[in-house]
Design a protein around this motif. Structure first.
Motif, short mmCIF file in Angstrom:
data_model
loop_
_atom_site.label_atom_id
_atom_site.label_comp_id
_atom_site.label_asym_id
_atom_site.label_seq_id
_atom_site.Cartn_x
_atom_site.Cartn_y
_atom_site.Cartn_z
N SER A 18 35.47 44.91 35.81
CA SER A 18 35.56 46.26 35.26
C SER A 18 34.92 47.28 36.20
O SER A 18 35.50 48.33 36.49
N GLN A 19 33.72 46.97 36.69
CA GLN A 19 33.02 47.90 37.57
C GLN A 19 33.73 48.08 38.91
O GLN A 19 33.77 49.17 39.47
N LEU A 21 37.03 47.76 39.49
CA LEU A 21 38.25 48.54 39.31
C LEU A 21 37.96 50.01 39.04
O LEU A 21 38.81 50.87 39.30
N LYS A 22 36.77 50.30 38.52
CA LYS A 22 36.40 51.69 38.25
C LYS A 22 35.79 52.38 39.47
O LYS A 22 35.64 53.60 39.47
N SER A 23 35.42 51.60 40.47
CA SER A 23 34.76 52.16 41.64
C SER A 23 35.69 53.11 42.39
O SER A 23 36.85 52.77 42.68
N LYS A 24 35.19 54.29 42.73
CA LYS A 24 36.00 55.28 43.45
C LYS A 24 36.38 54.77 44.84
O LYS A 24 37.51 54.98 45.30
N ILE A 27 39.24 52.29 44.48
CA ILE A 27 40.51 52.96 44.13
C ILE A 27 41.09 53.68 45.33
O ILE A 27 42.29 53.57 45.63
#
Length: 440
Positions: A18-19, A21-24, A27
């Motif tokens: 989760s962390q 995939l959320k990391s800028k 991405i």
């Protein structure tokens, strides 16, 4: 390994995925890579198709000044009138004033080119000169040069007054074979196990792709551990989760993310390749890669390739987590990852040398060692599987050794990880890791 030691790894797995995939940064890097793959195929398609000249399309060249400096008589370019793309070109054969012609071409007569034919010890050269700035492109000169060179060979042979029978004898291929025999005189045939240039570069590409995946995945695992140690988040995690569960959860989480990335890259690559094929210019991938590379490709080979690559990622992921735990500050991250990068590049260079030796001499003792050695097998073995150059015994031994080394690395990690994960101080040296393992 006790069950309690890995209890809670699922929580670490889901949290890390989760962390990540959320990391800028993740991405942005992911989107840039997708865009690069898509744009690369389209730009390659335009560049490769742009070099092709339509046989019915007239070239921008209007006139050719010919300077014949050979012992051959002047060529008759009347046959060029039969080729649609060059039938409009005029040919003027000159003997001097080359400098003035070149000046005229550079200053105004930019649709003309100069052809100089020279001879040196039986070798002939056809050199073209065009204006630096003008409508005549390099592919125009290349196309005209190919046609003239092809006809020049026929002209040279006809000038020498050689009939077709004599020409066939002169141009016939001569091959020599060395055969070994046993004591009875019976020939001994040795199988050629060498790989071609195309197969070498295919293995080379696969090797570097796997290396980049291992480096990026390992760096993310170690960075995550160092951040949690330096921020003391790990101390709260250890209340409910054992240290070994942390490393297992992180390695499997990053493995899942990398597999997802790889699948999406392949899908975008395939879609982009299909779109370039639909444009009528043919598949870009078919032009970039020779057909014989995929002659041994099958579903089973692809599956075996992914199995080895995944086990290799787990091996290097555990190593990255272990070396990352030896560091307490982000400032020391690069120096702390020395062991990880040393193993990465050692395996890489062993694989490169093995692939080169297989291209030169075929399967040998060193290449066999590289295929089964756990540091290098994750790099060189997948590519060799895809081209069909790996036997089942070698694959079985390589797979067994890789699994054994992963188990040993897990055991080694279990012995020292609890001390390392709570350690805050100077970077731990390699020899101190083995002391911790023995004392544990």
């Amino acid at each position: 390994m006790k069950k309690s030691n890995i209890e809670g790894w699922k929580d670490v797995f889901s949290f890390t995925v989760s962390q990540t995939l959320k990391s800028k940064s993740f991405i942005i890097t992911y989107l840039i890579t997708l865009a690069f793959i898509f744009v690369f195929l389209h730009s390659s398609n335009k560049l490769s198709s742009g070099d092709e000249i339509d046989s019915n399309q007239s070239l921008a060249i209007q006139k050719v000044y010919v300077f014949n400096e050979t012992s051959l008589p002047n060529m008759d370019f009347s046959w060029m009138r039969e080729v649609e793309s060059v039938k409009h070109i005029d040919y003027e054969i000159l003997e001097d004033n080359k400098d003035s012609i070149l000046t005229n071409i550079e200053e105004g007569e930019d649709t003309s080119v100069v052809l100089t034919m020279t001879e040196n010890e039986g070798f002939y050269s056809l050199d073209f000169l065009k204006a630096n700035d003008g409508p005549v492109e390099d592919q125009d000169v290349d196309h005209l040069g190919f046609l003239i060179m092809e006809e020049f060979e026929h002209f040279r042979i006809n000038t020498m007054d050689i009939d077709q029978e004599a020409l066939d004898i002169l141009t016939a291929n001569v091959t020599t074979d060395v055969l070994y025999s046993d004591v009875d005189g019976s020939p001994i045939f040795e199988e050629d196990t060498s790989i071609s240039d195309n197969e070498y570069w295919f293995v080379y590409t696969i090797l570097f792709v796997i290396m980049m995946i291992n480096v990026m995945g390992g760096a993310q695992i170690s960075t995550s551990i160092i951040i949690e140690k330096s921020s003391r988040v790990v101390e709260n995690l250890l209340i409910s989760i054992r240290p070994l569960a942390l490393i297992i959860g992180k390695v499997l989480a990053m493995l899942t993310v990398v597999i997802g990335q790889t699948i999406s890259y392949i899908l975008v690559f395939t879609i982009s390749n299909k779109l370039t094929s639909a444009g009528g210019s043919g598949s870009t991938l078919a032009r970039l890669l020779p057909e014989d590379v995929f002659s041994n490709l099958s579903v089973s080979n692809i599956i075996l390739c992914f199995v080895v690559a995944i086990l290799g990622f787990i091996f290097y992921g555990i190593l990255a987590g272990l070396t990352g735990a030896t560091v307490s500050k982000m400032e020391e991250a690069n120096s702390g990852m020395t062991l990880f990068y040393l193993c990465i590049y050692a395996g890489l260079y062993i694989g490169l040398i093995a692939a080169g030796s297989m291209m030169a001499t075929g399967m040998n003792a060193f290449s066999t060692f590289a295929l089964i050695f756990p540091l290098s097998s994750p790099y060189v073995l997948p590519g060799m599987i895809l081209i069909g150059e790996v036997t089942w015994p070698i694959f079985s031994i390589a797979l067994a050794l890789l699994i054994i080394f992963i188990a040993l690395l897990f055991r080694f990690t279990a012995n020292v990880y609890e001390t390392l994960i709570l350690y805050n101080g100077n970077r731990i040296k390699i020899k101190e890791l083995f002391k911790m393992s023995r004392s544990a």
